[in-house]
Design an enzyme around this catalytic site. Structure first.
Site, short mmCIF file in Angstrom:
data_model
loop_
_atom_site.label_atom_id
_atom_site.label_comp_id
_atom_site.label_asym_id
_atom_site.label_seq_id
_atom_site.Cartn_x
_atom_site.Cartn_y
_atom_site.Cartn_z
N LYS A 11 0.86 -1.21 0.00
CA LYS A 11 0.00 0.00 0.00
C LYS A 11 0.89 1.26 0.00
CE LYS A 11 -3.47 -2.68 2.38
NZ LYS A 11 -4.71 -2.69 3.12
N HIS A 93 -8.38 -3.37 -6.13
CA HIS A 93 -8.33 -3.48 -4.67
C HIS A 93 -9.48 -2.65 -4.09
CE1 HIS A 93 -7.01 -3.11 -0.52
NE2 HIS A 93 -6.22 -4.15 -0.74
N GLU A 95 -9.66 -0.71 -1.69
CA GLU A 95 -9.32 0.68 -1.35
C GLU A 95 -9.37 1.57 -2.59
OE1 GLU A 95 -5.69 -0.19 0.79
OE2 GLU A 95 -6.89 -1.14 2.35
C1 PEP Z 1 -4.99 -5.98 1.67
O1 PEP Z 1 -5.03 -4.77 1.77
O2 PEP Z 1 -4.97 -6.48 0.54
C2 PEP Z 1 -4.98 -6.78 2.88
C3 PEP Z 1 -5.33 -8.02 2.80
O3 PEP Z 1 -4.61 -6.13 4.06
P1 PEP Z 1 -4.37 -6.81 5.50
O4 PEP Z 1 -3.60 -8.08 5.27
O5 PEP Z 1 -3.60 -5.80 6.24
O6 PEP Z 1 -5.73 -7.09 6.08
#
Ligand code: PEP
Length: 250
Positions: A11, A93, A95
């Site tokens: 990220k 994703h 986000e």
């Molecule tokens: C992601 O953002 O793809 C994810 C799975 O984050 P986390 O492992 O931190 O939950």
């Protein structure tokens, strides 16, 4: 033979100093029994690719534009990622879907661009907590798969990541039954659209609060071919045991 995939999504985390984590990861897994992919921020893709030790460690982008080039200030094309040394790119994703309003059609266009550039598109799907509580999980996943995956894919050109939005970065993880239900459903839907052989070859990743403590039980679930990991991929200390659990299940 399908190789399982341990993928890390950094990220918007990491500067040059954090590349040392990649060197540590490579030395902990010099000849891995699964594929290892790290998607650092775009600023680090080129340098990270230089550390990938002849391809042992794959490097990917976190997003790409659907166009090859043009007047899109701040965006990066799939060709540019490829040129910088990436082999994969995450598309869709949650986000990006939430923060940038990306629709299934946009995710599909980005995935098409990625494949055309020779990248593997890691296409993400996942339901919100409200959708799960309303019993809509499979309908949501089915419609995201339909709208986000390009036609004509092969087992090598895409990876699908099931990431329930409510499990990302929250420490909450679905039960193994819930993960198995969605992954089995995804495999069946892919088989209906692309045929059994292509569907069987596509890697299906689970993502959402995967860590060393829960990795082995998640990897034991049928139709789980690896993980997409956020927070626990930022250091070799946290990510290496997840990779080791996937290697042990391979
Ligand atoms: C992601 O953002 O793809 C994810 C799975 O984050 P986390 O492992 O931190 O939950």
């Amino acid at each position: 033979m399908k190789r399982k995939l341990a993928a890390g999504n950094w990220k918007m985390n990491g500067t040059g100093a954090d590349l040392a984590e990649l060197a540590r990861l490579v030395s902990a897994h010099p000849d891995p029994a699964c594929e290892i992919l790290i998607c650092p921020p775009a600023t680090l893709v080129h340098r990270a690719a230089g550390l990938s030790q002849g391809g042992t460690l794959k490097i990917g982008g976190q997003d790409c534009h659907a166009a090859q080039s043009g007047a899109h200030t701040g965006d990066i094309s799939a060709d540019m990622l490829r040129d910088a040394g990436a082999s994969h790119v995450i598309t869709g994703h949650s986000e990006r879907r939430q923060d940038h309003g990306e629709s299934d059609a946009a995710v599909r266009a980005k995935s098409e661009a990625a494949i055309a550039a020779g990248l593997v598109a890691v296409i993400c799907v996942g339901e919100s907590l409200e959708q799960r509580e309303a019993g809509q999980t499979l309908a949501v996943i089915g419609s995201q798969l339909e709208g986000s995956i390009p036609d004509g894919i092969t087992g090598d050109s895409v990876v699908i990541a099931y990431e329930p939005i409510w499990a990302i970065g929250t420490g909450k993880v679905p039960t193994v039954e819930q993960i198995g239900e969605v992954h089995g459903f995804m495999r069946d839907r892919l088989a209906e659209r692309f045929g059994r052989s292509v569907a069987g070859a596509i890697r299906l990743l689970y993502g959402g609060s995967v860590k060393a403590a829960n990795a082995a039980e998640i990897f034991a679930v049928g139709d789980v071919d690896g993980a997409l990991v956020g927070g626990a991929s930022l250091t070799a200390e946290d990510f290496s045991p997840i990779v080791a659990a996937l290697e042990a299940s391979s």
